[in-house]
Write an enzyme that holds these catalytic residues in place. Sequence first.
Site: not given
Length: 313
Positions: A166, A188, A258, A261, A284, A293
């Site tokens: 990210r 995150k 993004h 990414r 994730h 994806y």
Amino acid sequence: MKLPKYLRDFLIYLTTITGKSPRTRKEYEYDLILFLRFIKAIEQDLDMKNIHKIDISDVTIDSIKELALEDLYLFMEYCEVQRGNSAASRARKVATLKSFFKYLKGKRRLLEENPAEHLETPKIGKRQPVYLNFQEAQQFIGAVDYQHHSSRDYCMMVFFLNLGIRVSELCSLNLHSINDRMLTVIGKGDKERQVYLNDACLTALENYLLERKPYKGEGPEPLFVSQKGTRFARQTIAKIVKQINQNSVTPKEKLTPHKLRHTSATMMYKAGADIRSLQAILGHSSVATTQIYTHIEDEQIQEVLKNNPFNSL
């Protein structure tokens, strides 16, 4: 702006206890300030056109206690109709309200009832990720030569395309984040993960470090340093991506970090990466996020069926 104490306490709780990022905290703060202004405007019959000027410092917890689920529905309707918020934006506000009221009732014991307990999240249509194909990515990376600080910018773009990190993660990288061929990435919620640096990343990194400008700030040394000797901001990286894209042979509309990414993740999946490995690489928390994806698989299946010899019957 002076905020009510219960709101200030909640925002502190978000970062210190739940580990939310400063960016997420600002989003929660924005949503809750808007919510309290809306509630006050309804109660006192104030003009919604001047909602951004409403002072919420006097909105007491007693006013919050009077709220019901119908009031939250009214706020969500206002966000959709008057402010034109998308389903995704309204879903974020629902998450904010749920977290806020859960804190007031469960953690602080300031409420007897939680009006947001049964507040539904708007349905969000599944969006396919936008990405560059391999040829477009090659043309994009080739356009870095036109940049003034090409070794630095090239290294950042190689990291995006090879590691799928990210933009916030790229900005937070430090010199000590690198240990031989491993890169420590803080994702995150301050979750740490290790990412392997392939040959392309190592070569780009070695070339950049030869020309890296000295850091003029305080604290840990950032890996990527701006021309002024400071740590990069997300917005600056986005501008660099935009400049490179404009110099590309075939510029992609509204290309962002993004989308780079997404490009990385899509190419890895096409190359045979399994979904669990991809989840670990991308950082994730849920494999459901990574599964966006797998749309590539559907395209490939369609192509196989089109090429079936019996298709000519």
